[in-house]
Design an enzyme around this catalytic site. Structure first.
Site: not given
Lengths: 399, 399
Positions: B185, B271, B148, B399, B394, B174
């Site tokens: 997650t 992340e 993802t 955007s 997050n 993943k």
């Protein structure tokens, strides 16, 4: 309601100065002195790493009488071992000598750099000067002197009445996150001229702390130096307020208000924060479970970044409730942002309401309501958003 | 050691495709199929908000036999109520029909957007096509199809030997944080051709998960869709490996290695992460307390921002140990960054060593050693740093 015109409380005097503990040269040392020994109560950090001033101060406060608070910013006197304890004792002794009082009546408190010894020469020089400059109505200077990364000084004052006699409760606080070199999160000193019965001082403080400083989070980190003290001078001249009386109920609500408002100021001033968000959980199996759920949502990095992103991301909220440990049936949960329902019985209410909820998230202060429909337990938590500036302040402070 | 040349395991075939679940048009649907029903074990999310595929899959896996795994990314089928369960069941039925097997032998797994219904027409169309394209040595496609927000596909494979027969363990995983719109997650599918005794499959998986996926943190958030499955085809033709045997010990170490390396890949791909940090606690009163302390340090936002800032900030570490709940005497704690001691018996070791420690923090992977000197308990945790990019991913994903 905050009485911004109140800068002091009968029976107390204040002084603050720049002793050179902060490199910036700003105010960094303060004294609060009662005309005579005041009744007192204190709540201290639950961290097992306890700074030296807390080690010295806590047992003194437990004796129930305190006449002076000496507090410095710029150095936490934490992780400083036996030398730190000797230094904290010495600070108290200097103040006691300058004030002509018993050193057991002096509370010492520190906030700032961790792991560095206190520059005692600066205390030897500055404390007697402060003791000679005590004035009424100078609580604001104390609020300024205890600031570390705070962007504004925090003071809140209210008035009450008992037996036809007016009294005041005034609090000053500091805190904006547990940040090195300003390690200590949170200090608060609450003063009242109301005469209270001995036992009530402690229970009143504990109840107010439970609904205020124990319900806020900026970054989950508990400091080594946290301390909330309540001192009652009795200068209002009322008959002592006893626990359980009507007057006690009124005093308690006023004290609750002062502590909650100071606590909210701390969150509003949270490192990098742009939002103050109330997480309100109802319908939990118990109040304790409601608190678990509220805490889990309020401390989730994903929820907090979504607040920063002004994103009505209920998935993160329901997931945080799910791993909180509170009893939950996912298919009964309702969630509202302000007045806008975004989840009904565990299912999203659709794009249109999500868009409306986004408008709520664009405001600087709002409430997220979470109804678990498991019982009548309820609790709230105040949290801030997690922003670029939080990372900047905590990662780049040397630049 | 990772055998990067291994792209399959005897007894299993693979297929992946782009069913249109991801807007990007990338691979988003995969099948893993065993030639005959394989022994299996599973570990699932502890979140009380459990996605529909987990609700359907978990009881099937508990029956001990599994022949196919159907997994999609792009949609988590979480918080979708009764419709979600019906859809997850239907997914399994489509796969079973296409493969000509009992639908109870199909595990279903999903990751992606929360709160949106599965686009079932896409499954009806794509799953039969995948079932017709199964090939050996295509595990890499499966690893790609389950991504993802992952920035790289995660595969790790090792070989062992039992009774003179070689066997393999291959895992794909993943995970990079629990991020909306990619809620889930962590998924991991572990395949082996070794023949195992029934009971050993489950105990072996649980032990490996405990030392790997249960010791990593990116952001403390537990997802609604987490799932780790182990399937054993037995195609290696060895005598079944029984718990307690020498062969079981060897298999366990290999399985531990595969899961730990996959877990580390997830943290490395956390992340916004720029660092992989091992927090190693020794000398705790018990292993459980060591884990509490390691977890507290590994999840502290202040510690994680300090890692990003390459700042040897031991004050935040000792404070996180202090509020972890583990038994600690602050004046006994030792802390090292790599080989550099920064705290000895609770006191800083000075500016020179702190500067040396900063060099350690500039490397992309390092270990923080914390010795509590309370007992012989030990534990480790892997964590990432907290960075601007974490907030960006997050908060600003739209955007």
């Amino acid at each position: 309601m905050n009485r911004v015109d109140l800068h002091g409380v009968a029976g107390f005097r204040f002084a603050a100065g720049a002793a050179g503990l902060k490199k910036s040269g700003r105010l960094d040392l303060a004294l609060i002195v009662a005309d005579k020994p005041a009744l007192c109560a204190g709540v201290f950090t639950t961290n097992k790493v306890v700074a030296a001033p807390v080690q010295i101060c806590a047992p003194r406060i437990r004796q129930g009488r305190c006449q002076a608070i000496l507090v410095n910013s710029g150095n936490a006197n934490a992780c400083t071992g036996e030398q730190g304890r000797q230094d904290a004792l010495r600070c108290g002794a200097i103040a006691a000598a300058a004030l002509g009082i018993d050193e057991e009546l002096v509370a010492v408190s520190s906030t700032g750099v961790i792991g560095a010894p206190l520059p005692m020469a600066k205390f030897e020089e500055a404390v007697p000067k402060l003791a000679a400059q005590l004035r009424e109505d100078h609580a604001d200077e104390v609020a300024a002197a205890i600031m570390t990364t705070d962007s504004f000084a925090k003071r809140y004052a209210v008035t009450g009445e008992v037996d036809g006699r007016p009294y005041r409760i005034l609090g000053v606080a500091k805190g904006a996150g547990m940040i090195h070199p300003n390690m200590a999160t949170m200090l608060a000193f609450i003063l009242t001229d109301a005469e209270l019965e001995g036992g009530f001082v402690d229970t009143a403080l504990r109840q107010s702390v439970d609904g205020s400083f124990n319900c806020i989070t900026v970054d989950r980190d508990t400091s080594t130096n946290d301390m909330v003290l309540l001192l009652a001078s009795g200068a209002a001249g009322n008959a002592p307020i006893a626990a359980g009386s009507k007057a006690a109920g009124e005093f308690q609500s006023l004290l609750d208000e002062v502590l909650l408002e100071l606590a909210k100021m701390i969150v509003r001033d949270g490192e990098g924060a742009t939002k103050l968000v109330r997480i309100e959980v109802t319908g939990a199996a118990s109040d304790a479970e409601a608190r678990q759920a509220a805490c889990s949502v309020a401390t989730s990095s994903l929820v907090k970044t979504a607040f920063f992103g002004q994103d009505a991301n209920w998935g993160r909220i329901i997931a945080a409730v799910g791993y909180s440990g509170a009893q939950v049936d996912p298919e009964k949960v309702d969630i509202r942002f302000g007045e806008v329902p975004v989840v009904k019985d565990g299912l999203g209410t659709g794009k249109e309401l999500e868009a409306k909820a986004t408008e709520v998230l664009k405001t600087p202060e709002f409430t997220v309501f979470i109804d678990l429909k498991q019982g009548s337990g309820r609790a709230y938590y105040y949290t801030s958003d997690l922003t670029y500036d939080y990372v900047k302040i905590n990662a780049d402070y040397r630049s």
